[in-house]
Design an enzyme around this catalytic site. Structure first.
Site, short mmCIF file in Angstrom:
data_model
loop_
_atom_site.label_atom_id
_atom_site.label_comp_id
_atom_site.label_asym_id
_atom_site.label_seq_id
_atom_site.Cartn_x
_atom_site.Cartn_y
_atom_site.Cartn_z
N GLU A 142 4.49 29.83 14.22
CA GLU A 142 4.17 28.77 13.26
C GLU A 142 4.91 27.48 13.59
O GLU A 142 6.14 27.48 13.74
CB GLU A 142 4.53 29.24 11.82
CG GLU A 142 4.22 28.16 10.78
CD GLU A 142 4.21 28.67 9.34
OE1 GLU A 142 4.32 29.89 9.13
OE2 GLU A 142 4.10 27.82 8.44
N ASP B 212 2.66 40.29 3.76
CA ASP B 212 4.01 39.79 4.05
C ASP B 212 5.07 40.59 3.32
O ASP B 212 4.97 40.82 2.11
CB ASP B 212 4.14 38.33 3.59
CG ASP B 212 3.83 37.34 4.70
OD1 ASP B 212 3.99 37.69 5.88
OD2 ASP B 212 3.44 36.20 4.37
N ASP C 278 2.81 35.52 1.87
CA ASP C 278 3.68 35.21 0.72
C ASP C 278 3.49 33.75 0.30
O ASP C 278 4.05 33.31 -0.71
CB ASP C 278 5.15 35.55 1.00
CG ASP C 278 5.70 34.83 2.21
OD1 ASP C 278 4.95 34.07 2.87
OD2 ASP C 278 6.90 35.02 2.51
N SER C 279 2.64 33.01 1.03
CA SER C 279 2.22 31.68 0.57
C SER C 279 1.54 31.79 -0.79
O SER C 279 1.37 30.78 -1.48
CB SER C 279 1.29 31.03 1.59
OG SER C 279 0.23 31.90 1.95
N GLU D 230 9.21 38.04 8.83
CA GLU D 230 9.67 36.75 9.37
C GLU D 230 11.00 36.92 10.10
O GLU D 230 11.91 37.61 9.61
CB GLU D 230 9.84 35.74 8.24
CG GLU D 230 8.52 35.25 7.68
CD GLU D 230 8.65 34.05 6.76
OE1 GLU D 230 9.75 33.44 6.70
OE2 GLU D 230 7.66 33.72 6.10
O1 KIV Z 1 2.30 33.27 4.03
C1 KIV Z 1 1.42 32.87 4.82
O2 KIV Z 1 0.34 32.43 4.41
C2 KIV Z 1 1.72 32.92 6.24
C3 KIV Z 1 0.80 32.22 7.17
C4 KIV Z 1 0.87 30.76 6.99
C5 KIV Z 1 1.03 32.61 8.58
O3 KIV Z 1 2.68 33.49 6.62
#
Ligand code: KIV
Length: 280
Positions: free
Chosen positions: A197, A99, A60-61, A130
């Site tokens: 993380e 995610d 979700d980044s 998460e």
């Molecule tokens: O959203 C993401 O890219 C992540 C990674 C940093 C583990 O959750």
């Protein structure tokens, strides 16, 4: 908008060694480090699969890296669905984890199951969730519904406002104990792996030794069973974002800037396109 400095500190085969969730535990037992990278589109997914990397994370980044938001709170299910489908098209054989976006697990089992179903139908092999406190029942429900779940503990960016920023977690003994207990609980609930993380390296190593399922670290030192990075960090595409834990393997931003400048100069000077680049 730039991402805040992380850790301030802020079924198929990808061509890598992972065909299914079973390969995660196999890799741990064999002592073979697991490699994950993010991708959000078909082109990068294809490049990662060819490299190869063990598995692709549609993180979700994407809300920050691609859509310019300042947190992952802005990721929506529709955003995750579109990017997951694009990644699947680019890497048809890859093991893809997507995610579950902000609050999905907090709206009850039904909403979470529907959302996970959308991501699996878009092409994901598994979802990443998460945290644990308050939605353990949802994780159980997903797992017993046949949806592979990867956990994510430590810095959980969807909780950035609660955590007071993208900062290192579980530095104090009580928080470290809590994290150890949550990791063990995730394993008990049936998660096939857990991302750790931005936690102290020594704690990540303790968790790794305590679990049978693999740990995948980001900003968690070398003692985990695998590593994950955001691809644009590895490629050095954002000069303003230099988290301590993300090694830059390329000067992507420099390469883009230099190439664009050359292109602009060439067009202005009449050097592009050349005769051989013109249609007959
Ligand atoms: O959203 C993401 O890219 C992540 C990674 C940093 C583990 O959750």
């Amino acid at each position: 908008m730039h991402r805040a400095p992380a850790c301030r500190s802020v079924s198929g085969n990808s061509g890598g060694g992972v065909n299914s969730i079973l390969d995660f535990s196999r890799a741990k037992r064999a002592g073979r480090p697991i490699t994950l990278l993010t991708a959000y589109d078909a082109l990068h997914a294809r490049l990662l699969a060819a490299a190869p990397v063990d598995a692709i994370l549609v993180g979700d980044s994407v809300a920050m890296v691609v859509h310019g938001h300042d947190t992952t709170v802005h990721a929506t299910l529709e955003m995750m669905r579109l990017h997951t489908a694009a990644v699947r098209r680019g890497a048809p054989e890859a093991f893809v984890i997507a995610d579950l976006p902000f609050l999905t697990t907090r709206q009850g089992r039904r909403a979470a199951t529907q959302a996970a179903g959308v991501l699996l139908q878009a092409g994901a092999n598994a979802v990443k969730v998460e945290g644990l406190a308050g939605h353990a029942d949802v994780i159980t429900h997903l797992v017993t519904s046949g949806i592979p779940v990867m956990g994510h503990l430590g810095l959980t960016p969807q909780a950035v406002h609660q955590l007071g920023g993208h900062r290192v977690q579980a530095g104090q003994p009580a928080a470290a104990q809590r994290l150890l207990a949550e990791a063990a609980e995730l394993e008990r609930l049936g998660a096939f792996a857990v991302v750790l993380e931005c936690i102290p390296a020594a704690l990540a190593q303790r968790v790794t030794r305590a679990l049978r399922i693999p740990t995948i670290g980001i900003g968690a030192g070398a003692g985990t069973d695998g590593q994950v990075l955001v691809l644009t960090d590895l490629l050095g595409l954002d000069p303003a974002f230099r988290p301590k834990f993300a090694r830059r393997y390329a000067d992507g931003a420099g390469a883009v800037t230099r190439s664009v400048r050359r292109y602009v100069r060439d067009v202005r000077a009449g050097r592009f396109p050349a005769r051989k680049e013109a249609m007959a």
